[in-house]
Design a protein around this motif. Structure first.
Motif, PDB file in Angstrom:
ATOM      1  N   ILE A  35      44.230  31.112   4.210  1.00 24.10           N
ATOM      2  CA  ILE A  35      43.472  29.906   4.589  1.00 24.10           C
ATOM      3  C   ILE A  35      44.423  28.799   5.036  1.00 24.10           C
ATOM      4  O   ILE A  35      44.156  28.086   6.016  1.00 24.10           O
ATOM      5  CB  ILE A  35      42.597  29.431   3.411  1.00 24.10           C
ATOM      6  N   ALA A  36      45.551  28.663   4.312  1.00 21.02           N
ATOM      7  CA  ALA A  36      46.538  27.643   4.691  1.00 21.02           C
ATOM      8  C   ALA A  36      47.111  27.924   6.084  1.00 21.02           C
ATOM      9  O   ALA A  36      47.357  26.993   6.867  1.00 21.02           O
ATOM     10  CB  ALA A  36      47.659  27.586   3.658  1.00 21.02           C
ATOM     11  N   THR A  37      47.311  29.205   6.409  1.00 19.82           N
ATOM     12  CA  THR A  37      47.834  29.559   7.736  1.00 19.82           C
ATOM     13  C   THR A  37      46.830  29.222   8.833  1.00 19.82           C
ATOM     14  O   THR A  37      47.198  28.707   9.900  1.00 19.82           O
ATOM     15  CB  THR A  37      48.182  31.054   7.791  1.00 19.82           C
ATOM     16  N   LEU A  38      45.554  29.462   8.576  1.00 23.94           N
ATOM     17  CA  LEU A  38      44.527  29.093   9.553  1.00 23.94           C
ATOM     18  C   LEU A  38      44.471  27.584   9.746  1.00 23.94           C
ATOM     19  O   LEU A  38      44.296  27.094  10.870  1.00 23.94           O
ATOM     20  CB  LEU A  38      43.163  29.627   9.096  1.00 23.94           C
ATOM     21  N   LEU A  71      36.194  24.711  -1.676  1.00 27.05           N
ATOM     22  CA  LEU A  71      35.452  24.696  -0.419  1.00 27.05           C
ATOM     23  C   LEU A  71      35.385  23.309   0.217  1.00 27.05           C
ATOM     24  O   LEU A  71      35.720  23.155   1.400  1.00 27.05           O
ATOM     25  CB  LEU A  71      34.047  25.263  -0.639  1.00 27.05           C
ATOM     26  N   PRO A  72      34.978  22.257  -0.513  1.00 27.60           N
ATOM     27  CA  PRO A  72      34.946  20.939   0.137  1.00 27.60           C
ATOM     28  C   PRO A  72      36.328  20.421   0.521  1.00 27.60           C
ATOM     29  O   PRO A  72      36.457  19.678   1.504  1.00 27.60           O
ATOM     30  CB  PRO A  72      34.293  20.038  -0.928  1.00 27.60           C
ATOM     31  N   VAL A  73      37.368  20.823  -0.221  1.00 26.08           N
ATOM     32  CA  VAL A  73      38.721  20.380   0.128  1.00 26.08           C
ATOM     33  C   VAL A  73      39.149  20.986   1.455  1.00 26.08           C
ATOM     34  O   VAL A  73      39.627  20.288   2.359  1.00 26.08           O
ATOM     35  CB  VAL A  73      39.719  20.757  -0.996  1.00 26.08           C
ATOM     36  N   VAL A  74      38.962  22.318   1.586  1.00 23.03           N
ATOM     37  CA  VAL A  74      39.390  23.012   2.806  1.00 23.03           C
ATOM     38  C   VAL A  74      38.550  22.585   4.000  1.00 23.03           C
ATOM     39  O   VAL A  74      39.082  22.194   5.047  1.00 23.03           O
ATOM     40  CB  VAL A  74      39.306  24.542   2.603  1.00 23.03           C
ATOM     41  N   VAL A  75      37.238  22.644   3.862  1.00 22.11           N
ATOM     42  CA  VAL A  75      36.352  22.285   4.975  1.00 22.11           C
ATOM     43  C   VAL A  75      36.463  20.793   5.292  1.00 22.11           C
ATOM     44  O   VAL A  75      36.470  20.388   6.461  1.00 22.11           O
ATOM     45  CB  VAL A  75      34.893  22.673   4.650  1.00 22.11           C
ATOM     46  N   GLY A  76      36.573  19.959   4.251  1.00 24.43           N
ATOM     47  CA  GLY A  76      36.709  18.525   4.470  1.00 24.43           C
ATOM     48  C   GLY A  76      37.976  18.192   5.231  1.00 24.43           C
ATOM     49  O   GLY A  76      37.968  17.351   6.142  1.00 24.43           O
ATOM     50  N   PHE A  77      39.099  18.844   4.875  1.00 22.75           N
ATOM     51  CA  PHE A  77      40.348  18.591   5.597  1.00 22.75           C
ATOM     52  C   PHE A  77      40.225  19.039   7.049  1.00 22.75           C
ATOM     53  O   PHE A  77      40.645  18.332   7.965  1.00 22.75           O
ATOM     54  CB  PHE A  77      41.500  19.328   4.920  1.00 22.75           C
ATOM     55  N   SER A  78      39.656  20.230   7.264  1.00 20.58           N
ATOM     56  CA  SER A  78      39.573  20.780   8.611  1.00 20.58           C
ATOM     57  C   SER A  78      38.660  19.963   9.517  1.00 20.58           C
ATOM     58  O   SER A  78      38.959  19.774  10.701  1.00 20.58           O
ATOM     59  CB  SER A  78      39.078  22.227   8.542  1.00 20.58           C
ATOM     60  N   GLY A 105      32.287  32.394 -14.107  1.00 22.12           N
ATOM     61  CA  GLY A 105      32.015  30.963 -13.995  1.00 22.12           C
ATOM     62  C   GLY A 105      33.229  30.197 -13.515  1.00 22.12           C
ATOM     63  O   GLY A 105      33.114  29.238 -12.742  1.00 22.12           O
ATOM     64  N   ARG A 106      34.433  30.638 -13.948  1.00 18.44           N
ATOM     65  CA  ARG A 106      35.656  29.963 -13.516  1.00 18.44           C
ATOM     66  C   ARG A 106      35.872  30.109 -12.012  1.00 18.44           C
ATOM     67  O   ARG A 106      36.264  29.151 -11.333  1.00 18.44           O
ATOM     68  CB  ARG A 106      36.847  30.555 -14.270  1.00 18.44           C
ATOM     69  N   GLN A 107      35.572  31.308 -11.496  1.00 18.59           N
ATOM     70  CA  GLN A 107      35.730  31.512 -10.060  1.00 18.59           C
ATOM     71  C   GLN A 107      34.723  30.693  -9.254  1.00 18.59           C
ATOM     72  O   GLN A 107      35.044  30.161  -8.194  1.00 18.59           O
ATOM     73  CB  GLN A 107      35.577  32.997  -9.735  1.00 18.59           C
ATOM     74  N   VAL A 108      33.522  30.590  -9.758  1.00 16.13           N
ATOM     75  CA  VAL A 108      32.504  29.779  -9.076  1.00 16.13           C
ATOM     76  C   VAL A 108      32.941  28.324  -9.022  1.00 16.13           C
ATOM     77  O   VAL A 108      32.814  27.645  -7.991  1.00 16.13           O
ATOM     78  CB  VAL A 108      31.137  29.917  -9.784  1.00 16.13           C
ATOM     79  N   VAL A 109      33.495  27.819 -10.131  1.00 16.55           N
ATOM     80  CA  VAL A 109      33.978  26.428 -10.163  1.00 16.55           C
ATOM     81  C   VAL A 109      35.121  26.240  -9.168  1.00 16.55           C
ATOM     82  O   VAL A 109      35.185  25.231  -8.454  1.00 16.55           O
ATOM     83  CB  VAL A 109      34.417  26.052 -11.594  1.00 16.55           C
ATOM     84  N   MET A 110      36.037  27.224  -9.107  1.00 19.21           N
ATOM     85  CA  MET A 110      37.157  27.129  -8.167  1.00 19.21           C
ATOM     86  C   MET A 110      36.663  27.079  -6.727  1.00 19.21           C
ATOM     87  O   MET A 110      37.168  26.304  -5.904  1.00 19.21           O
ATOM     88  CB  MET A 110      38.102  28.316  -8.363  1.00 19.21           C
ATOM     89  N   MET A 164      34.780  35.118   4.373  1.00 19.68           N
ATOM     90  CA  MET A 164      35.206  36.483   4.042  1.00 19.68           C
ATOM     91  C   MET A 164      35.791  36.542   2.645  1.00 19.68           C
ATOM     92  O   MET A 164      35.541  37.502   1.889  1.00 19.68           O
ATOM     93  CB  MET A 164      36.228  36.967   5.072  1.00 19.68           C
ATOM     94  N   LEU A 165      36.549  35.533   2.290  1.00 25.68           N
ATOM     95  CA  LEU A 165      37.152  35.492   0.950  1.00 25.68           C
ATOM     96  C   LEU A 165      36.079  35.429  -0.127  1.00 25.68           C
ATOM     97  O   LEU A 165      36.128  36.152  -1.130  1.00 25.68           O
ATOM     98  CB  LEU A 165      38.082  34.280   0.861  1.00 25.68           C
ATOM     99  N   ILE A 166      35.081  34.579   0.085  1.00 27.27           N
ATOM    100  CA  ILE A 166      34.021  34.415  -0.913  1.00 27.27           C
ATOM    101  C   ILE A 166      33.165  35.676  -1.026  1.00 27.27           C
ATOM    102  O   ILE A 166      32.776  36.094  -2.115  1.00 27.27           O
ATOM    103  CB  ILE A 166      33.138  33.207  -0.543  1.00 27.27           C
ATOM    104  N   LEU A 167      32.896  36.333   0.097  1.00 27.35           N
ATOM    105  CA  LEU A 167      31.996  37.493   0.089  1.00 27.35           C
ATOM    106  C   LEU A 167      32.656  38.758  -0.436  1.00 27.35           C
ATOM    107  O   LEU A 167      32.010  39.582  -1.082  1.00 27.35           O
ATOM    108  CB  LEU A 167      31.459  37.734   1.497  1.00 27.35           C
ATOM    109  N   LEU A 168      33.956  38.922  -0.147  1.00 28.34           N
ATOM    110  CA  LEU A 168      34.596  40.197  -0.450  1.00 28.34           C
ATOM    111  C   LEU A 168      35.457  40.182  -1.705  1.00 28.34           C
ATOM    112  O   LEU A 168      35.579  41.208  -2.375  1.00 28.34           O
ATOM    113  CB  LEU A 168      35.448  40.645   0.741  1.00 28.34           C
ATOM    114  N   THR A 169      36.061  39.055  -2.037  1.00 28.84           N
ATOM    115  CA  THR A 169      36.940  39.039  -3.209  1.00 28.84           C
ATOM    116  C   THR A 169      36.218  39.411  -4.504  1.00 28.84           C
ATOM    117  O   THR A 169      36.757  40.197  -5.300  1.00 28.84           O
ATOM    118  CB  THR A 169      37.617  37.657  -3.346  1.00 28.84           C
ATOM    119  N   PRO A 170      35.003  38.911  -4.790  1.00 24.40           N
ATOM    120  CA  PRO A 170      34.347  39.291  -6.053  1.00 24.40           C
ATOM    121  C   PRO A 170      34.030  40.773  -6.161  1.00 24.40           C
ATOM    122  O   PRO A 170      33.808  41.271  -7.262  1.00 24.40           O
ATOM    123  CB  PRO A 170      33.060  38.443  -6.039  1.00 24.40           C
ATOM    124  N   ILE A 171      34.008  41.497  -5.046  1.00 23.54           N
ATOM    125  CA  ILE A 171      33.735  42.936  -5.109  1.00 23.54           C
ATOM    126  C   ILE A 171      35.000  43.703  -5.493  1.00 23.54           C
ATOM    127  O   ILE A 171      34.958  44.874  -5.813  1.00 23.54           O
ATOM    128  CB  ILE A 171      33.194  43.435  -3.753  1.00 23.54           C
TER     129      ILE A 171
END
Length: 612
Positions: free
Chosen positions: A156-159, A230-237, A220-225, A188-195
């Motif tokens: 994500i940082a590279t993108l 999400l708002p940090v990455v999308v907000g910055f972009s 629950g910890r992953q959901v909080v993360m 993709m990270l959100i959809l595939l990592t939990p699997i």
């Protein structure tokens, strides 16, 4: 002591199959890390000089050149495809290890201890987290850190890095593509990592969707993360990494400067509104604030100063139709650049060398003070409100150029082509106009005090133009002295290294530099006009300049007029000019006045409130 239950052949098969899949997954992971490192190094090598010159991107190791725009357009897509492939591959690995762990858990529950088969799990860190023996707490933390950083943060940082590095190029549609690429990567990270994981028994805040063998599981910890990241990455972009004056920027409160200003206050206006409010304005003014300002500006506008960008062949520096708005290009050399149709509005070009093609270029509100423009092609260029004071424009082509409200004090315009140039309200005090071609030029309300017009061609319709130029009584119609000629010739020989261009400019100045007396055909016409011209009143000039400024919706002419209102009143027009001009610019019906900054409007309000 009871012996461990014997594993079935099926369980052994599950383990062998999972281990066989883990090895290529590790290879793909290492290759992906190499790719990320390769891309980051490549991006780091892209400088503002490369963005300015549209230089190809040199790929490390293989030394292949890729077109700059093409690299930033297609490389994120390739990275996303490789990233998706990696995530899917690890979903398959997780599914196979899940079958293995589901098969041995009953044995472990029966014996109350880990099954020795876990020691046979492949050494790949991802596989060890899924099915390996329980590690020490610190080891587990380090393993999880490796996975989180390499699978989530680095991609994500590279993108985001793609977006940040290309932002000063000001190609807005590519910037939007970079923003959507960031969202795609995060999705993709959100959809595939939990699997990819095998969660412990379901707890209160756990989320599990789908069949047990391929469930989408998130703690629950992953959901909080995710909710925090999400708002940090999308907000910055979308809210921080913005192009100056784009739609999002304006919604955030960005006010586009109508003219360039050299100094901290004017540069700070170019910062992203959120960054300026939350970061820059809170910095202590301890001497390092200027460094921070330039660093925060570097991801938004091009900063290429004190740099020699000159080339021998004009074809090597084609910058046509490029967007260089607000660029800081002071004291740089672009002497053979083709900037036809380029956007240089409110750009800083102080002492910059620009002797190439600038036909139809947008230069409204730019700073070209002391710029070297000898022989430059500026035909039909938009230069309203531009600062060209002390600029060297000998032999330049300014035919049909729009110079309304421009500052050309002391400009060197010997031999310049100013045919049909629009110079209404321009300040040409002390300008060198010897042998300039002013045929058809519009000079209503222009300041010509102390201007030198020897050999200049008289505009045939000048007598019909109203209001007449200011300062006609002070124009100088005598030939330059021998010392002045020698200084002009020496200056051109020193400044212009291009022998071909120097020859062209010197040829255009042949009559001025000649020691033979020249026959000035228009001398008597100029003398008759100066003798009979009736100077306009300060009120007439104020009304004309106000109309000129108000009709310009960009606000560049209004900004220039407002900045010099008080000085003009004292130096040229006499009392009664500044107050009516200020009142007109502050009127709600004045379109150009609406683009003025709050500081400029405050200064005008002070002038408008002054007693008669």
């Amino acid at each position: 002591m009871a012996s461990s239950p014997k594993l079935s052949e099926d369980v052994k098969g599950f383990l062998d199959e999972a281990n066989d899949t883990s090895e290529p997954a590790r290879t793909a992971w290492l290759a992906f890390l190499f790719l990320l490192t390769y891309v980051i190094v490549t991006l780091a090598s892209v400088s503002h000089n490369n963005l300015l010159l549209n230089s190809p991107v040199r790929l490390p190791i293989i030394n292949a050149d890729i077109p700059l725009v093409g690299f930033f357009q297609y490389a994120p897509a390739m990275l996303l495809l490789v990233y998706l492939s990696l995530l899917v591959q690890h979903v398959i690995v997780a599914r196979k290890y899940r079958r293995f762990t589901d098969a041995i858990i009953p044995h472990e529950l029966e014996t109350g201890s880990e099954n020795p088969a876990r020691e046979r799990v492949h050494a790949y860190v991802f596989s060890q987290i899924l099915a390996g023996p329980r590690p020490h707490r610190i080891t587990k933390l380090m393993m999880q850190l490796i996975v989180y950083v390499t699978f989530a943060l680095l991609p994500i940082a590279t993108l985001l890095y793609f977006q940040i590095k290309f932002l000063p190029y000001h190609e807005i549609w590519i910037t939007y593509w970079h923003r959507f690429a960031v969202i795609l990567g995060f999705a993709m990270l959100i959809l595939l990592t939990p699997i990819m994981q095998h969660a412990p028994p379901k707890r209160k805040w756990d989320i599990r969707l789908g069949p047990p063998a391929e469930a989408w599981e998130a703690s629950g910890r992953q959901v909080v993360m995710i909710l925090l990241l999400l708002p940090v990455v999308v907000g910055f972009s979308w809210l921080i990494a913005t192009v100056p004056d784009e739609w999002i920027d304006r919604r955030l409160g960005f006010v586009a400067p109508t003219s360039a200003g050299i100094g901290p206050a004017d540069e700070a206006k170019l910062l992203n509104p959120i960054v300026r409010c939350l970061v820059y304005d809170r910095l202590p003014d301890d001497g390092s604030k200027g460094w921070w300002r330039r660093w925060l500006l570097s991801y938004r506008v091009l900063i290429v100063e004190d740099t020699d960008l000159g080339v021998d062949e004009p074809a090597k520096l084609v910058l046509r139709e490029r967007n260089f708005r607000y660029a800081l290009l002071n004291r740089s050399d672009l002497h053979r650049a083709d900037l036809t149709w380029a956007d240089l509005r409110a750009a800083q070009l102080w002492r910059t060398v620009l002797r190439g093609k600038l036909n139809d270029t947008q230069l409204q509100g730019a700073v070209l003070k002391e710029a070297q423009l000898q022989g430059a092609h500026l035909a039909s260029a938009s230069l309203q409100g531009t600062d060209l004071s002390l600029a060297e424009l000998q032999g330049a082509n300014l035919s049909y150029a729009k110079l309304q409200g421009g500052n050309l004090r002391g400009a060197q315009l010997q031999g310049a082509d100013l045919r049909f140039a629009q110079l209404q309200g321009a300040d040409l005090e002390g300008a060198q106009l010897q042998d300039a071609d002013l045929e058809g030029a519009e000079l209503q309300g222009t300041v010509l005090s102390s201007a030198e017009i020897w050999l200049a061609k008289f505009p045939r319709a000048l007598a019909e133009q109203s209001p007449m130029p200011v300062g006609l009584a002070d124009v100088k119609m005598s030939a330059p002295t021998a010392v002045a000629k020698a200084q002009l010739k020496q200056g051109l020989e020193t400044d212009i290294n291009d022998l071909e261009l120097r020859g062209i400019v010197m040829a255009r100045l042949d009559q001025i530099l000649s020691n033979e007396p020249q026959n000035w055909d228009d001398a008597m016409t100029w003398e008759d006009y100066v003798r009979s011209a009736k100077a306009p009143t300060p009120l007439e000039l104020a009304k004309f300049h106000a109309k000129l400024a108000c009709d310009d919706t960009d606000g560049t002419i209004a900004t220039g007029m407002a900045a010099r209102a008080k000085d003009f009143e004292a130096g040229h027009f006499g009392r009664g000019y500044a107050k009516p001009l200020a009142e007109a610019l502050l009127d709600e019906t004045c379109k150009g006045g609406t683009a003025l900054t709050a500081e400029t409007r405050a200064a005008l309000e002070s002038l408008a409130a002054a007693p008669e």
